[in-house]
Scaffold this motif. Sequence first.
Motif, mmCIF file in Angstrom:
data_model
loop_
_atom_site.group_PDB
_atom_site.id
_atom_site.type_symbol
_atom_site.label_atom_id
_atom_site.label_comp_id
_atom_site.label_asym_id
_atom_site.label_seq_id
_atom_site.Cartn_x
_atom_site.Cartn_y
_atom_site.Cartn_z
ATOM 1 N N UNK A 150 0.570 2.402 21.987
ATOM 2 C CA UNK A 150 -0.678 3.416 21.986
ATOM 3 C C UNK A 150 -1.871 3.020 21.070
ATOM 4 N N UNK A 151 -1.726 2.328 20.155
ATOM 5 C CA UNK A 151 -2.581 2.217 19.204
ATOM 6 C C UNK A 151 -2.804 0.688 18.634
ATOM 7 N N UNK A 152 -2.897 -0.480 19.209
ATOM 8 C CA UNK A 152 -2.892 -1.824 19.000
ATOM 9 C C UNK A 152 -3.913 -1.866 18.169
ATOM 10 N N UNK A 153 -3.464 -2.886 17.199
ATOM 11 C CA UNK A 153 -4.635 -3.431 16.008
ATOM 12 C C UNK A 153 -4.693 -4.809 16.260
ATOM 13 N N UNK A 154 -6.017 -5.293 16.456
ATOM 14 C CA UNK A 154 -6.091 -6.853 16.237
ATOM 15 C C UNK A 154 -6.041 -7.321 14.932
ATOM 16 N N UNK A 155 -6.467 -6.583 13.977
ATOM 17 C CA UNK A 155 -6.348 -7.274 12.499
ATOM 18 C C UNK A 155 -5.757 -6.226 11.397
ATOM 19 N N UNK A 156 -4.348 -6.405 11.586
ATOM 20 C CA UNK A 156 -3.399 -5.253 10.578
ATOM 21 C C UNK A 156 -3.834 -5.692 9.151
ATOM 22 N N UNK A 157 -3.423 -4.619 8.254
ATOM 23 C CA UNK A 157 -3.288 -4.881 7.038
ATOM 24 C C UNK A 157 -2.047 -5.712 6.832
ATOM 25 N N UNK A 158 -2.023 -6.676 5.967
ATOM 26 C CA UNK A 158 -0.771 -7.447 5.824
ATOM 27 C C UNK A 158 -0.078 -7.137 4.411
ATOM 28 N N UNK A 159 1.351 -6.841 4.419
ATOM 29 C CA UNK A 159 2.002 -6.812 3.129
ATOM 30 C C UNK A 159 2.769 -8.141 3.215
ATOM 31 N N UNK A 160 2.078 -9.226 2.254
ATOM 32 C CA UNK A 160 2.855 -10.569 2.326
ATOM 33 C C UNK A 160 3.975 -10.604 1.141
ATOM 34 N N UNK A 161 3.797 -9.672 0.242
ATOM 35 C CA UNK A 161 4.744 -9.484 -0.845
ATOM 36 C C UNK A 161 5.921 -8.422 -0.610
ATOM 37 N N UNK A 162 6.994 -8.494 -1.160
ATOM 38 C CA UNK A 162 8.091 -7.504 -0.907
ATOM 39 C C UNK A 162 7.537 -6.307 -2.173
ATOM 40 N N UNK A 163 7.887 -5.064 -1.598
ATOM 41 C CA UNK A 163 7.445 -3.896 -2.441
ATOM 42 C C UNK A 163 7.912 -3.811 -3.783
ATOM 43 N N UNK A 164 7.556 -3.530 -4.785
ATOM 44 C CA UNK A 164 8.216 -2.789 -6.047
ATOM 45 C C UNK A 164 8.842 -1.749 -5.973
ATOM 46 N N UNK A 165 10.010 -1.382 -6.428
ATOM 47 C CA UNK A 165 10.673 -0.205 -6.193
ATOM 48 C C UNK A 165 10.866 0.492 -7.805
ATOM 49 N N UNK A 166 10.664 1.680 -7.728
ATOM 50 C CA UNK A 166 10.835 2.558 -9.066
ATOM 51 C C UNK A 166 11.862 3.590 -8.457
ATOM 52 N N UNK A 167 12.491 4.167 -9.506
ATOM 53 C CA UNK A 167 13.812 5.051 -9.190
ATOM 54 C C UNK A 167 13.689 6.134 -10.455
ATOM 55 N N UNK A 168 13.410 7.214 -10.156
ATOM 56 C CA UNK A 168 13.887 8.186 -11.154
ATOM 57 C C UNK A 168 15.470 8.361 -11.236
ATOM 58 N N UNK A 169 15.858 8.380 -12.413
ATOM 59 C CA UNK A 169 17.293 8.402 -12.657
ATOM 60 C C UNK A 169 17.815 9.917 -13.206
ATOM 61 N N UNK A 170 16.971 10.911 -13.213
ATOM 62 C CA UNK A 170 17.471 12.145 -13.688
ATOM 63 C C UNK A 170 17.558 13.232 -12.615
ATOM 64 N N UNK A 171 17.980 12.734 -11.521
ATOM 65 C CA UNK A 171 18.229 13.715 -10.364
ATOM 66 C C UNK A 171 19.409 13.401 -9.493
ATOM 67 N N UNK A 172 20.015 14.284 -8.927
ATOM 68 C CA UNK A 172 21.252 14.214 -8.210
ATOM 69 C C UNK A 172 20.689 13.285 -7.057
ATOM 70 N N UNK A 173 21.715 12.512 -6.447
ATOM 71 C CA UNK A 173 21.694 11.481 -5.511
ATOM 72 C C UNK A 173 20.791 11.942 -4.542
ATOM 73 N N UNK A 174 21.260 13.233 -3.832
ATOM 74 C CA UNK A 174 20.529 13.699 -2.678
ATOM 75 C C UNK A 174 18.927 13.954 -2.709
ATOM 76 N N UNK A 175 18.614 14.325 -3.921
ATOM 77 C CA UNK A 175 17.222 14.433 -4.150
ATOM 78 C C UNK A 175 16.391 13.269 -4.805
ATOM 79 N N UNK A 176 17.141 12.160 -4.996
ATOM 80 C CA UNK A 176 16.467 10.892 -5.644
ATOM 81 C C UNK A 176 15.331 10.338 -4.728
ATOM 82 N N UNK A 177 14.263 10.186 -5.273
ATOM 83 C CA UNK A 177 13.003 9.675 -4.484
ATOM 84 C C UNK A 177 12.823 8.095 -5.233
#
Length: 313
Positions: free
Chosen positions: A84-111
């Motif tokens: 539906x929406x082809x792009x000729x020049x996408x933004x590129x993610x060359x590197x893996x994302x860094x991941x941060x986790x909050x530790x003070x919540x129950x697993x079901x609510x963890x972001x």
Amino acid sequence: LGSRLRVAGVRPADPDEPDDPATCPNIDGKAKWGYVADLGGNLYRISGATANTPIGTTHPKDWTMTKIASLGCDDADLNPDPAVNPCLANRKFIFAPDVVAKSNVVPEEKIYYLLVGSGDREKPLKEFVATYAVKNYFFMVQDKPRDPEWLNEELDDCGASVICKDSLLEIGVDDLPDPGELALSKGWALELRDHEQIVTSAITVFGTTTFSSHTPYVPVPGSCESDLGTARVYNIRYLDASSRNGTADRSQKVAGGGLPPSPVAGRVLLDGEAKPVPFIIGASPDSPLDAKLPTGAGTGRQPKSLTYWHIEK
């Protein structure tokens, strides 16, 4: 098309937040979720038998991969379906994302907070017309992997069950986000300067996310001088992109310009010290090779280290 896999839950939360401790207790050292990016500006969650269950004891051949964000295209049509929406020049993610986790919540609510910038380190010059024209951003994307409705909530804004740029609060180059608007978003998109590209991975230490960018030099007709372009190092708070470098500007020009290496952090035992001292290399504007004490290093313990592995076929 993919970049390196990043295991979730390996970074500390923000020591400035009273409900956001700087250490992540009860981590057993085993992968629960994985995240990966591709060169089309997409982010994926790797999970166990289903999209919303941890990896656990699931064999790798039975892992589930779910697209959670489509951020590569900047066209007016926000539908992330390439048909539906082809792009000729996408933004590129060359590197893996860094991941941060909050530790003070129950697993079901963890972001989990995914931090990644778009750019093309392999084509950093003005001569690469398609890359030079791409509008790049640095993103913070929230993921709540145990919530089956987390992505479905984006149907109205994005046309599919995936986070798109409309799901995020856009932050101007020199602006600060409105806390109320930020709370209603699934993250933020930090605008970069014209033709600026993120050319390193990001790393978050004690709540400060560090990464670097490059803007190519535009030659002056008749000039015989050369220039490596403008390099900038960013040190920002991962929750709201506010400056963490002691100045009002969230970025600082790096001496010498060019393409900085990716920042690294760790601990080292110095002579005369009883305990290892945390450090970060690549967070200083004086040199991309300078080592310094991370911001907020006096609070909490050293974060968990990253573990790299591969599956041999």
